[in-house]
Motif scaffolding. Structure first.
Motif, PDB file in Angstrom:
ATOM      1  N   GLY A 162      22.609 -26.557 -10.693  1.00  0.00           N
ATOM      2  CA  GLY A 162      21.727 -25.938 -11.666  1.00  0.00           C
ATOM      3  C   GLY A 162      22.186 -24.539 -12.066  1.00  0.00           C
ATOM      4  O   GLY A 162      23.207 -24.034 -11.596  1.00  0.00           O
ATOM      5  N   GLU A 163      21.417 -23.925 -12.939  1.00  0.00           N
ATOM      6  CA  GLU A 163      21.739 -22.574 -13.405  1.00  0.00           C
ATOM      7  C   GLU A 163      21.202 -21.527 -12.427  1.00  0.00           C
ATOM      8  O   GLU A 163      20.253 -21.794 -11.683  1.00  0.00           O
ATOM      9  CB  GLU A 163      21.137 -22.343 -14.793  1.00  0.00           C
ATOM     10  CG  GLU A 163      21.552 -23.360 -15.837  1.00  0.00           C
ATOM     11  CD  GLU A 163      23.057 -23.468 -15.983  1.00  0.00           C
ATOM     12  OE1 GLU A 163      23.732 -22.428 -15.924  1.00  0.00           O
ATOM     13  OE2 GLU A 163      23.563 -24.588 -16.135  1.00  0.00           O
ATOM     14  N   PRO A 164      21.787 -20.338 -12.414  1.00  0.00           N
ATOM     15  CA  PRO A 164      21.284 -19.270 -11.536  1.00  0.00           C
ATOM     16  C   PRO A 164      19.817 -18.947 -11.837  1.00  0.00           C
ATOM     17  O   PRO A 164      19.372 -19.022 -12.984  1.00  0.00           O
ATOM     18  CB  PRO A 164      22.195 -18.075 -11.870  1.00  0.00           C
ATOM     19  CG  PRO A 164      23.428 -18.682 -12.443  1.00  0.00           C
ATOM     20  CD  PRO A 164      22.994 -19.917 -13.158  1.00  0.00           C
ATOM     21  N   ALA A 165      19.082 -18.594 -10.798  1.00  0.00           N
ATOM     22  CA  ALA A 165      17.664 -18.285 -10.951  1.00  0.00           C
ATOM     23  C   ALA A 165      17.477 -17.037 -11.811  1.00  0.00           C
ATOM     24  O   ALA A 165      18.301 -16.113 -11.794  1.00  0.00           O
ATOM     25  CB  ALA A 165      17.020 -18.080  -9.580  1.00  0.00           C
ATOM     26  N   TRP A 166      16.358 -17.009 -12.540  1.00  0.00           N
ATOM     27  CA  TRP A 166      16.082 -15.859 -13.393  1.00  0.00           C
ATOM     28  C   TRP A 166      15.984 -14.571 -12.580  1.00  0.00           C
ATOM     29  O   TRP A 166      16.464 -13.512 -13.013  1.00  0.00           O
ATOM     30  CB  TRP A 166      14.772 -16.085 -14.156  1.00  0.00           C
ATOM     31  CG  TRP A 166      14.908 -16.963 -15.358  1.00  0.00           C
ATOM     32  CD1 TRP A 166      14.368 -18.190 -15.546  1.00  0.00           C
ATOM     33  CD2 TRP A 166      15.634 -16.665 -16.550  1.00  0.00           C
ATOM     34  NE1 TRP A 166      14.718 -18.690 -16.778  1.00  0.00           N
ATOM     35  CE2 TRP A 166      15.498 -17.777 -17.414  1.00  0.00           C
ATOM     36  CE3 TRP A 166      16.407 -15.580 -16.966  1.00  0.00           C
ATOM     37  CZ2 TRP A 166      16.095 -17.819 -18.675  1.00  0.00           C
ATOM     38  CZ3 TRP A 166      16.995 -15.619 -18.223  1.00  0.00           C
ATOM     39  CH2 TRP A 166      16.837 -16.723 -19.065  1.00  0.00           C
ATOM     40  N   ALA A 167      15.367 -14.637 -11.409  1.00  0.00           N
ATOM     41  CA  ALA A 167      15.215 -13.431 -10.586  1.00  0.00           C
ATOM     42  C   ALA A 167      16.581 -12.862 -10.210  1.00  0.00           C
ATOM     43  O   ALA A 167      16.802 -11.639 -10.259  1.00  0.00           O
ATOM     44  CB  ALA A 167      14.403 -13.750  -9.336  1.00  0.00           C
ATOM     45  N   LEU A 168      17.515 -13.736  -9.833  1.00  0.00           N
ATOM     46  CA  LEU A 168      18.855 -13.280  -9.473  1.00  0.00           C
ATOM     47  C   LEU A 168      19.560 -12.663 -10.677  1.00  0.00           C
ATOM     48  O   LEU A 168      20.216 -11.618 -10.561  1.00  0.00           O
ATOM     49  CB  LEU A 168      19.658 -14.454  -8.911  1.00  0.00           C
ATOM     50  CG  LEU A 168      21.120 -14.176  -8.556  1.00  0.00           C
ATOM     51  CD1 LEU A 168      21.219 -13.099  -7.485  1.00  0.00           C
ATOM     52  CD2 LEU A 168      21.806 -15.461  -8.085  1.00  0.00           C
ATOM     53  N   LEU A 169      19.453 -13.311 -11.820  1.00  0.00           N
ATOM     54  CA  LEU A 169      20.101 -12.788 -13.032  1.00  0.00           C
ATOM     55  C   LEU A 169      19.557 -11.404 -13.396  1.00  0.00           C
ATOM     56  O   LEU A 169      20.337 -10.471 -13.660  1.00  0.00           O
ATOM     57  CB  LEU A 169      19.887 -13.760 -14.192  1.00  0.00           C
ATOM     58  CG  LEU A 169      20.643 -15.093 -14.125  1.00  0.00           C
ATOM     59  CD1 LEU A 169      20.109 -16.059 -15.177  1.00  0.00           C
ATOM     60  CD2 LEU A 169      22.132 -14.872 -14.329  1.00  0.00           C
ATOM     61  N   LEU A 170      18.251 -11.264 -13.407  1.00  0.00           N
ATOM     62  CA  LEU A 170      17.652 -10.001 -13.840  1.00  0.00           C
ATOM     63  C   LEU A 170      17.896  -8.880 -12.835  1.00  0.00           C
ATOM     64  O   LEU A 170      18.187  -7.736 -13.228  1.00  0.00           O
ATOM     65  CB  LEU A 170      16.154 -10.203 -14.068  1.00  0.00           C
ATOM     66  CG  LEU A 170      15.798 -11.162 -15.223  1.00  0.00           C
ATOM     67  CD1 LEU A 170      14.284 -11.333 -15.328  1.00  0.00           C
ATOM     68  CD2 LEU A 170      16.373 -10.661 -16.541  1.00  0.00           C
TER      69      LEU A 170
END
Length: 471
Positions: A162-170
Protein backbone atom coordinates in the motif's frame (compact mmCIF):
# COMPACT_ATOMS: atom_id res chain seq x y z
CA UNK A 1 21.01 20.15 30.55
CA UNK A 2 20.57 22.18 27.38
CA UNK A 3 18.50 20.55 24.65
CA UNK A 4 19.70 21.22 21.12
CA UNK A 5 16.31 21.49 19.41
CA UNK A 6 17.87 21.78 15.94
CA UNK A 7 19.84 18.53 16.36
CA UNK A 8 16.83 16.64 17.70
CA UNK A 9 14.64 17.91 14.87
CA UNK A 10 17.25 16.77 12.35
CA UNK A 11 17.51 13.36 14.02
CA UNK A 12 13.72 12.95 14.00
CA UNK A 13 13.61 13.99 10.36
CA UNK A 14 16.30 11.42 9.53
CA UNK A 15 14.36 8.69 11.36
CA UNK A 16 11.08 9.50 9.60
CA UNK A 17 12.84 9.84 6.25
CA UNK A 18 14.38 6.40 6.68
CA UNK A 19 10.99 4.88 7.46
CA UNK A 20 9.31 6.61 4.52
CA UNK A 21 12.04 5.70 2.04
CA UNK A 22 11.94 2.06 3.17
CA UNK A 23 8.16 1.90 2.83
CA UNK A 24 8.35 3.29 -0.70
CA UNK A 25 11.20 0.98 -1.76
CA UNK A 26 9.77 -2.21 -0.22
CA UNK A 27 7.61 -4.00 -2.76
CA UNK A 28 7.26 -7.76 -2.20
CA UNK A 29 6.01 -9.60 -5.28
CA UNK A 30 2.56 -10.34 -3.96
CA UNK A 31 -0.67 -8.39 -4.09
CA UNK A 32 -4.43 -8.77 -3.87
CA UNK A 33 -6.56 -6.21 -5.64
CA UNK A 34 -9.03 -6.12 -8.55
CA UNK A 35 -7.87 -5.35 -12.09
CA UNK A 36 -9.51 -5.50 -15.49
CA UNK A 37 -6.40 -5.81 -17.61
CA UNK A 38 -5.12 -8.63 -19.85
CA UNK A 39 -2.81 -11.21 -18.29
CA UNK A 40 0.16 -10.05 -20.37
CA UNK A 41 -0.20 -6.49 -19.12
CA UNK A 42 -0.48 -7.70 -15.51
CA UNK A 43 2.75 -9.68 -15.87
CA UNK A 44 4.48 -6.69 -17.44
CA UNK A 45 3.38 -4.45 -14.59
CA UNK A 46 4.60 -6.92 -11.96
CA UNK A 47 7.97 -7.02 -13.69
CA UNK A 48 8.17 -3.22 -13.69
CA UNK A 49 7.86 -3.14 -9.89
CA UNK A 50 11.27 -4.72 -9.31
CA UNK A 51 12.78 -2.52 -12.00
CA UNK A 52 11.41 0.59 -10.29
CA UNK A 53 13.10 -0.42 -7.02
CA UNK A 54 16.41 -0.71 -8.89
CA UNK A 55 15.91 2.77 -10.34
CA UNK A 56 15.11 4.19 -6.90
CA UNK A 57 18.27 2.70 -5.39
CA UNK A 58 20.44 4.20 -8.14
CA UNK A 59 18.75 7.59 -7.68
CA UNK A 60 19.45 7.46 -3.93
CA UNK A 61 23.19 6.98 -4.45
CA UNK A 62 23.29 9.60 -7.20
CA UNK A 63 21.39 12.13 -5.09
CA UNK A 64 23.71 11.65 -2.12
CA UNK A 65 26.78 11.97 -4.36
CA UNK A 66 25.46 15.20 -5.85
CA UNK A 67 24.59 16.66 -2.44
CA UNK A 68 27.99 15.83 -1.01
CA UNK A 69 29.61 17.54 -3.97
CA UNK A 70 27.45 20.65 -3.47
CA UNK A 71 28.01 20.57 0.30
CA UNK A 72 24.67 22.17 1.21
CA UNK A 73 22.76 20.64 4.11
CA UNK A 74 19.74 22.80 3.35
CA UNK A 75 19.70 21.50 -0.21
CA UNK A 76 19.77 17.96 1.19
CA UNK A 77 16.65 18.58 3.26
CA UNK A 78 15.08 20.21 0.20
CA UNK A 79 15.58 16.89 -1.62
CA UNK A 80 13.78 15.16 1.24
CA UNK A 81 10.70 17.37 1.34
CA UNK A 82 10.52 17.47 -2.46
CA UNK A 83 10.39 13.66 -2.48
CA UNK A 84 7.69 13.70 0.20
CA UNK A 85 5.59 16.10 -1.88
CA UNK A 86 5.82 13.70 -4.81
CA UNK A 87 4.66 10.81 -2.60
CA UNK A 88 1.72 12.91 -1.37
CA UNK A 89 0.68 13.65 -4.96
CA UNK A 90 0.93 9.94 -5.81
CA UNK A 91 -1.24 9.13 -2.79
CA UNK A 92 -3.92 11.47 -4.17
CA UNK A 93 -3.72 10.01 -7.69
CA UNK A 94 -4.00 6.34 -6.73
CA UNK A 95 -7.14 7.12 -4.75
CA UNK A 96 -8.90 7.22 -8.11
CA UNK A 97 -9.42 4.29 -10.46
CA UNK A 98 -6.28 4.07 -12.59
CA UNK A 99 -5.04 1.61 -15.19
CA UNK A 100 -1.84 -0.38 -15.02
CA UNK A 101 -0.01 1.94 -17.41
CA UNK A 102 -0.48 4.95 -15.17
CA UNK A 103 0.12 2.80 -12.10
CA UNK A 104 3.49 1.74 -13.53
CA UNK A 105 4.46 5.37 -14.11
CA UNK A 106 3.42 6.25 -10.57
CA UNK A 107 5.42 3.29 -9.27
CA UNK A 108 8.59 4.61 -10.89
CA UNK A 109 7.83 8.12 -9.63
CA UNK A 110 7.40 6.75 -6.11
CA UNK A 111 10.74 4.91 -6.04
CA UNK A 112 12.55 7.90 -7.55
CA UNK A 113 11.05 10.09 -4.83
CA UNK A 114 12.13 7.51 -2.25
CA UNK A 115 15.65 7.67 -3.69
CA UNK A 116 15.70 11.45 -3.27
CA UNK A 117 14.47 11.10 0.32
CA UNK A 118 17.02 8.46 1.27
CA UNK A 119 19.95 10.16 -0.48
CA UNK A 120 19.03 13.54 1.01
CA UNK A 121 18.55 12.17 4.53
CA UNK A 122 21.90 10.34 4.51
CA UNK A 123 23.74 13.40 3.16
CA UNK A 124 22.16 15.70 5.75
CA UNK A 125 22.45 13.49 8.84
CA UNK A 126 25.44 11.18 8.41
CA UNK A 127 27.83 13.54 10.19
CA UNK A 128 25.68 13.33 13.33
CA UNK A 129 25.91 10.17 15.44
CA UNK A 130 22.29 10.49 16.61
CA UNK A 131 20.92 11.23 13.15
CA UNK A 132 23.00 8.47 11.56
CA UNK A 133 21.83 5.83 14.03
CA UNK A 134 18.17 6.85 13.84
CA UNK A 135 18.32 6.78 10.05
CA UNK A 136 19.69 3.23 10.07
CA UNK A 137 17.06 2.18 12.61
CA UNK A 138 14.30 3.64 10.47
CA UNK A 139 15.47 2.02 7.23
CA UNK A 140 16.39 -1.45 8.54
CA UNK A 141 13.48 -1.93 10.96
CA UNK A 142 10.93 -0.77 8.38
CA UNK A 143 12.42 -3.09 5.77
CA UNK A 144 12.01 -5.97 8.23
CA UNK A 145 8.50 -5.05 9.34
CA UNK A 146 7.04 -4.07 5.96
CA UNK A 147 7.12 -7.69 4.81
CA UNK A 148 4.35 -8.46 7.31
CA UNK A 149 1.92 -5.85 6.04
CA UNK A 150 0.74 -7.78 2.97
CA UNK A 151 -1.89 -10.44 2.60
CA UNK A 152 -5.15 -8.55 3.13
CA UNK A 153 -7.39 -7.25 0.40
CA UNK A 154 -6.17 -3.71 -0.37
CA UNK A 155 -7.28 -0.96 -2.75
CA UNK A 156 -5.38 -0.40 -5.97
CA UNK A 157 -1.88 0.71 -5.02
CA UNK A 158 1.59 1.12 -6.48
CA UNK A 159 2.91 -1.66 -4.24
CA UNK A 160 1.75 -4.70 -2.31
CA UNK A 161 2.12 -2.95 1.05
CA UNK A 162 0.00 0.00 0.00
CA UNK A 163 0.86 3.69 0.02
CA UNK A 164 2.63 5.39 2.94
CA UNK A 165 0.32 6.53 5.73
CA UNK A 166 -0.80 10.15 5.73
CA UNK A 167 0.59 10.69 9.23
CA UNK A 168 4.05 9.52 8.14
CA UNK A 169 3.98 11.68 5.01
CA UNK A 170 2.91 14.84 6.83
CA UNK A 171 5.26 14.40 9.80
CA UNK A 172 8.23 13.83 7.52
CA UNK A 173 7.31 16.85 5.42
CA UNK A 174 7.02 19.10 8.47
CA UNK A 175 10.33 17.94 9.96
CA UNK A 176 12.21 18.22 6.66
CA UNK A 177 10.91 21.74 6.03
CA UNK A 178 11.77 22.74 9.60
CA UNK A 179 15.31 21.43 9.15
CA UNK A 180 15.73 23.27 5.84
CA UNK A 181 14.53 26.53 7.39
CA UNK A 182 16.42 26.36 10.68
CA UNK A 183 19.64 24.67 9.56
CA UNK A 184 22.76 26.77 9.94
CA UNK A 185 23.94 27.70 6.45
CA UNK A 186 27.54 27.53 7.67
CA UNK A 187 27.19 23.84 8.55
CA UNK A 188 28.26 22.11 5.37
CA UNK A 189 28.33 18.47 4.33
CA UNK A 190 31.88 17.16 4.42
CA UNK A 191 33.64 16.86 1.09
CA UNK A 192 33.93 13.41 -0.46
CA UNK A 193 37.22 11.74 -1.25
CA UNK A 194 38.14 11.96 -4.94
CA UNK A 195 36.51 9.22 -6.97
CA UNK A 196 34.26 7.90 -4.21
CA UNK A 197 31.03 9.24 -5.69
CA UNK A 198 31.76 7.91 -9.17
CA UNK A 199 32.81 4.53 -7.79
CA UNK A 200 29.75 4.21 -5.56
CA UNK A 201 27.38 5.19 -8.37
CA UNK A 202 29.00 2.71 -10.75
CA UNK A 203 28.79 -0.02 -8.10
CA UNK A 204 25.15 0.78 -7.31
CA UNK A 205 24.18 0.66 -10.98
CA UNK A 206 26.12 -2.51 -11.73
CA UNK A 207 24.89 -4.44 -8.69
CA UNK A 208 21.25 -3.36 -8.96
CA UNK A 209 20.94 -4.02 -12.68
CA UNK A 210 22.69 -7.40 -12.36
CA UNK A 211 20.39 -8.40 -9.50
CA UNK A 212 17.36 -7.46 -11.60
CA UNK A 213 18.52 -9.46 -14.63
CA UNK A 214 19.49 -12.54 -12.63
CA UNK A 215 16.29 -12.45 -10.56
CA UNK A 216 14.23 -12.55 -13.74
CA UNK A 217 16.18 -15.64 -14.78
CA UNK A 218 15.53 -17.27 -11.40
CA UNK A 219 11.83 -16.39 -11.57
CA UNK A 220 11.50 -18.32 -14.82
CA UNK A 221 12.58 -21.58 -13.20
CA UNK A 222 9.99 -24.25 -12.48
CA UNK A 223 8.10 -24.30 -9.20
CA UNK A 224 9.17 -26.18 -7.20
CA UNK A 225 12.55 -25.90 -8.90
CA UNK A 226 14.15 -28.86 -10.62
CA UNK A 227 17.82 -29.82 -10.33
CA UNK A 228 18.68 -27.64 -13.32
CA UNK A 229 16.68 -24.83 -11.76
CA UNK A 230 18.74 -25.06 -8.58
CA UNK A 231 21.90 -24.95 -10.64
CA UNK A 232 20.68 -21.66 -12.11
CA UNK A 233 19.93 -20.31 -8.63
CA UNK A 234 23.31 -21.30 -7.23
CA UNK A 235 25.08 -19.89 -10.28
CA UNK A 236 23.15 -16.62 -9.92
CA UNK A 237 24.10 -16.40 -6.25
CA UNK A 238 27.78 -17.02 -7.04
CA UNK A 239 27.60 -14.37 -9.77
CA UNK A 240 26.18 -11.83 -7.31
CA UNK A 241 28.89 -12.58 -4.73
CA UNK A 242 31.62 -12.38 -7.36
CA UNK A 243 30.38 -9.04 -8.64
CA UNK A 244 30.08 -7.77 -5.06
CA UNK A 245 33.72 -8.77 -4.45
CA UNK A 246 34.86 -6.73 -7.46
CA UNK A 247 32.71 -3.78 -6.37
CA UNK A 248 34.06 -3.90 -2.82
CA UNK A 249 37.61 -3.83 -4.14
CA UNK A 250 36.79 -0.73 -6.16
CA UNK A 251 35.21 0.99 -3.17
CA UNK A 252 38.12 0.05 -0.91
CA UNK A 253 40.62 1.63 -3.30
CA UNK A 254 38.81 4.98 -3.05
CA UNK A 255 37.38 5.14 0.48
CA UNK A 256 37.90 1.88 2.36
CA UNK A 257 34.12 1.62 2.76
CA UNK A 258 33.52 -1.71 1.03
CA UNK A 259 32.89 -3.57 4.27
CA UNK A 260 29.46 -1.96 4.61
CA UNK A 261 28.54 -3.46 1.25
CA UNK A 262 29.45 -6.97 2.44
CA UNK A 263 27.50 -6.45 5.66
CA UNK A 264 24.36 -5.31 3.82
CA UNK A 265 24.63 -8.32 1.49
CA UNK A 266 24.77 -10.66 4.49
CA UNK A 267 21.69 -9.00 5.99
CA UNK A 268 19.77 -9.41 2.73
CA UNK A 269 20.66 -13.10 2.47
CA UNK A 270 19.81 -13.87 6.12
CA UNK A 271 16.36 -12.32 5.75
CA UNK A 272 15.33 -14.50 2.80
CA UNK A 273 13.87 -17.47 4.69
CA UNK A 274 12.22 -15.22 7.28
CA UNK A 275 10.45 -13.26 4.56
CA UNK A 276 9.38 -16.51 2.87
CA UNK A 277 7.82 -17.67 6.15
CA UNK A 278 6.05 -14.33 6.49
CA UNK A 279 4.64 -14.86 3.00
CA UNK A 280 3.36 -18.30 4.00
CA UNK A 281 1.89 -17.22 7.29
CA UNK A 282 0.31 -13.99 6.17
CA UNK A 283 -1.39 -15.62 3.22
CA UNK A 284 -2.43 -18.84 4.91
CA UNK A 285 -3.51 -17.75 8.38
CA UNK A 286 -6.26 -15.33 9.24
CA UNK A 287 -5.13 -15.04 12.88
CA UNK A 288 -1.72 -13.42 12.77
CA UNK A 289 0.44 -11.01 14.70
CA UNK A 290 -0.24 -7.35 14.01
CA UNK A 291 2.32 -5.65 11.72
CA UNK A 292 2.59 -2.93 14.38
CA UNK A 293 3.83 -5.49 16.90
CA UNK A 294 6.39 -6.78 14.40
CA UNK A 295 7.46 -3.20 13.64
CA UNK A 296 7.97 -2.50 17.36
CA UNK A 297 10.00 -5.70 17.80
CA UNK A 298 12.13 -4.85 14.75
CA UNK A 299 12.88 -1.34 16.03
CA UNK A 300 13.84 -2.57 19.50
CA UNK A 301 16.04 -5.30 18.02
CA UNK A 302 17.91 -2.97 15.66
CA UNK A 303 18.37 -0.38 18.43
CA UNK A 304 19.83 -3.04 20.71
CA UNK A 305 22.20 -4.29 18.01
CA UNK A 306 23.44 -0.81 17.13
CA UNK A 307 23.93 0.13 20.79
CA UNK A 308 26.03 -2.98 21.45
CA UNK A 309 28.29 -2.23 18.47
CA UNK A 310 28.86 1.41 19.31
CA UNK A 311 32.17 1.06 21.16
CA UNK A 312 33.25 -2.45 20.20
CA UNK A 313 33.55 -4.44 16.99
CA UNK A 314 30.69 -6.96 16.98
CA UNK A 315 31.23 -8.24 13.44
CA UNK A 316 31.71 -11.89 14.41
CA UNK A 317 28.67 -11.90 16.70
CA UNK A 318 26.51 -10.28 14.03
CA UNK A 319 27.65 -12.70 11.33
CA UNK A 320 27.14 -15.74 13.57
CA UNK A 321 23.61 -14.65 14.44
CA UNK A 322 22.71 -13.91 10.81
CA UNK A 323 24.13 -17.22 9.58
CA UNK A 324 22.09 -19.11 12.19
CA UNK A 325 18.78 -17.57 11.10
CA UNK A 326 18.42 -19.51 7.80
CA UNK A 327 19.62 -22.72 9.50
CA UNK A 328 16.87 -22.36 12.13
CA UNK A 329 14.50 -23.18 9.27
CA UNK A 330 15.46 -26.84 9.82
CA UNK A 331 14.00 -26.66 13.34
CA UNK A 332 11.08 -24.24 13.07
CA UNK A 333 8.86 -23.38 10.12
CA UNK A 334 6.44 -20.53 9.52
CA UNK A 335 3.64 -22.21 11.50
CA UNK A 336 5.40 -21.53 14.80
CA UNK A 337 4.44 -17.92 15.35
CA UNK A 338 6.62 -17.37 18.41
CA UNK A 339 9.63 -18.86 16.60
CA UNK A 340 8.97 -16.59 13.62
CA UNK A 341 8.85 -13.53 15.85
CA UNK A 342 12.08 -14.60 17.58
CA UNK A 343 13.77 -14.97 14.18
CA UNK A 344 12.65 -11.45 13.26
CA UNK A 345 14.14 -10.17 16.52
CA UNK A 346 17.36 -12.11 15.85
CA UNK A 347 17.50 -10.66 12.35
CA UNK A 348 17.14 -7.14 13.75
CA UNK A 349 19.80 -7.67 16.41
CA UNK A 350 22.20 -9.30 13.97
CA UNK A 351 21.67 -6.52 11.43
CA UNK A 352 22.32 -3.87 14.07
CA UNK A 353 25.45 -5.61 15.34
CA UNK A 354 26.95 -6.13 11.90
CA UNK A 355 26.02 -2.82 10.26
CA UNK A 356 26.97 -0.86 13.36
CA UNK A 357 30.41 -2.48 13.40
CA UNK A 358 31.31 -1.49 9.84
CA UNK A 359 29.68 1.91 9.40
CA UNK A 360 31.45 3.90 6.69
CA UNK A 361 32.41 7.50 7.25
CA UNK A 362 31.44 8.39 3.67
CA UNK A 363 27.69 9.05 3.23
CA UNK A 364 27.66 7.97 -0.42
CA UNK A 365 29.00 4.53 0.50
CA UNK A 366 26.47 4.43 3.34
CA UNK A 367 23.60 5.15 0.95
CA UNK A 368 24.81 2.37 -1.31
CA UNK A 369 24.85 -0.11 1.58
CA UNK A 370 21.38 0.91 2.79
CA UNK A 371 19.90 0.20 -0.65
CA UNK A 372 21.36 -3.32 -0.88
CA UNK A 373 18.58 -5.08 1.12
CA UNK A 374 15.95 -3.65 -1.24
CA UNK A 375 17.81 -4.68 -4.39
CA UNK A 376 18.82 -8.18 -3.22
CA UNK A 377 16.33 -9.52 -5.75
CA UNK A 378 18.13 -12.80 -6.46
CA UNK A 379 17.95 -13.85 -2.80
CA UNK A 380 14.27 -12.90 -2.60
CA UNK A 381 13.46 -14.83 -5.79
CA UNK A 382 15.16 -17.95 -4.43
CA UNK A 383 13.14 -17.71 -1.21
CA UNK A 384 9.85 -17.23 -3.04
CA UNK A 385 10.52 -20.29 -5.19
CA UNK A 386 9.86 -22.42 -2.13
CA UNK A 387 6.13 -21.68 -2.51
CA UNK A 388 4.24 -23.96 -4.88
CA UNK A 389 2.23 -21.83 -7.29
CA UNK A 390 -0.57 -21.89 -9.80
CA UNK A 391 -2.02 -19.36 -12.21
CA UNK A 392 -3.25 -16.42 -10.20
CA UNK A 393 -5.79 -14.58 -12.33
CA UNK A 394 -9.47 -15.39 -11.97
CA UNK A 395 -12.50 -14.04 -13.88
CA UNK A 396 -16.10 -13.77 -12.68
CA UNK A 397 -18.67 -13.16 -15.43
CA UNK A 398 -21.87 -11.14 -15.02
CA UNK A 399 -21.95 -10.79 -11.24
CA UNK A 400 -25.45 -10.38 -9.82
CA UNK A 401 -24.24 -7.79 -7.34
CA UNK A 402 -21.12 -6.34 -5.79
CA UNK A 403 -19.50 -8.87 -3.50
CA UNK A 404 -16.18 -10.37 -2.50
CA UNK A 405 -15.96 -14.16 -2.50
CA UNK A 406 -13.38 -16.07 -0.46
CA UNK A 407 -12.17 -19.27 -2.09
CA UNK A 408 -10.86 -21.55 0.67
CA UNK A 409 -9.21 -24.02 -1.68
CA UNK A 410 -6.97 -21.55 -3.51
CA UNK A 411 -6.81 -18.93 -0.77
CA UNK A 412 -7.61 -16.28 -3.35
CA UNK A 413 -10.19 -13.53 -3.61
CA UNK A 414 -12.51 -12.86 -6.54
CA UNK A 415 -13.79 -9.31 -6.85
CA UNK A 416 -16.98 -9.13 -8.89
CA UNK A 417 -17.56 -5.40 -8.78
CA UNK A 418 -17.65 -5.27 -12.58
CA UNK A 419 -18.40 -7.75 -15.38
CA UNK A 420 -15.40 -9.75 -16.50
CA UNK A 421 -13.32 -8.36 -13.62
CA UNK A 422 -10.07 -10.25 -13.17
CA UNK A 423 -8.49 -10.41 -9.74
CA UNK A 424 -4.76 -10.73 -9.36
CA UNK A 425 -4.13 -12.66 -6.16
CA UNK A 426 -0.67 -12.78 -4.61
CA UNK A 427 0.81 -11.46 -7.87
CA UNK A 428 3.20 -14.19 -8.99
CA UNK A 429 2.70 -16.48 -6.02
CA UNK A 430 -0.49 -18.23 -4.87
CA UNK A 431 -0.63 -21.03 -2.34
CA UNK A 432 -2.11 -24.15 -3.93
CA UNK A 433 -3.48 -25.85 -0.83
CA UNK A 434 -3.85 -24.03 2.43
CA UNK A 435 -4.58 -27.20 4.36
CA UNK A 436 -1.09 -28.56 3.81
CA UNK A 437 2.20 -27.13 4.97
CA UNK A 438 4.02 -25.31 2.17
CA UNK A 439 7.18 -27.11 1.09
CA UNK A 440 10.26 -26.22 3.11
CA UNK A 441 13.66 -26.29 1.50
CA UNK A 442 16.76 -27.16 3.44
CA UNK A 443 18.72 -26.32 0.30
CA UNK A 444 17.53 -22.69 0.27
CA UNK A 445 18.34 -22.27 3.97
CA UNK A 446 21.79 -23.79 3.50
CA UNK A 447 22.48 -21.62 0.46
CA UNK A 448 21.58 -18.41 2.26
CA UNK A 449 23.61 -19.40 5.30
CA UNK A 450 26.57 -20.10 3.00
CA UNK A 451 26.16 -16.61 1.52
CA UNK A 452 26.39 -15.06 5.00
CA UNK A 453 29.49 -17.13 5.79
CA UNK A 454 31.09 -16.16 2.47
CA UNK A 455 30.43 -12.46 3.09
CA UNK A 456 31.85 -12.84 6.60
CA UNK A 457 35.06 -14.40 5.30
CA UNK A 458 35.43 -11.66 2.71
CA UNK A 459 34.69 -9.00 5.31
CA UNK A 460 37.21 -10.29 7.84
CA UNK A 461 39.97 -10.57 5.21
CA UNK A 462 39.72 -6.88 4.43
CA UNK A 463 41.80 -4.11 5.97
CA UNK A 464 40.50 -2.47 9.16
CA UNK A 465 36.97 -1.18 8.82
CA UNK A 466 36.17 2.44 8.08
CA UNK A 467 33.99 3.20 11.08
CA UNK A 468 33.16 6.77 12.13
CA UNK A 469 34.00 7.53 15.71
CA UNK A 470 31.03 8.17 18.01
CA UNK A 471 30.19 11.79 18.61
Amino acid sequence: MTIDLRSWTGALAAFLSGILAAVALTNPARMRWPVTEPQSKIDQWISSQSTSVVVGAIVAVGACAYLQHRGSRRRAWAFVYSGVVVLILIRFLVAEEVGLDLLSVLGFAKTIAAGLILGGAVAASWDSSLGRNLLIIGVVSTWLAAQSSTGDLIPVSTSSIGEPAWALLLLTLICAVACAVTDDSELRISESEPGVAAAALAVATGLAVTQRILSSVVDRQENPPTFSGWLVMVASTVAVLTLTWFCVRRLDTTSGSGGFLWAATAVGAAATTVFADLTDRFFLDGDRTSPLVIAALAIIAVVFGLSRSRHRDRTIAGLALLAAIPLSEWIFDGEHELALLLRIVALGVGSGLLLGSVLPSNPVAATLGLTIPFTALVFMSIGQHEIETVSSTYVQHDPPSTYVEYNSELRAYVDATAPDAAFRADAAFVIVDATEDPPRSDAAALLMSAVVVATGIALRRRSPVDTPSPD
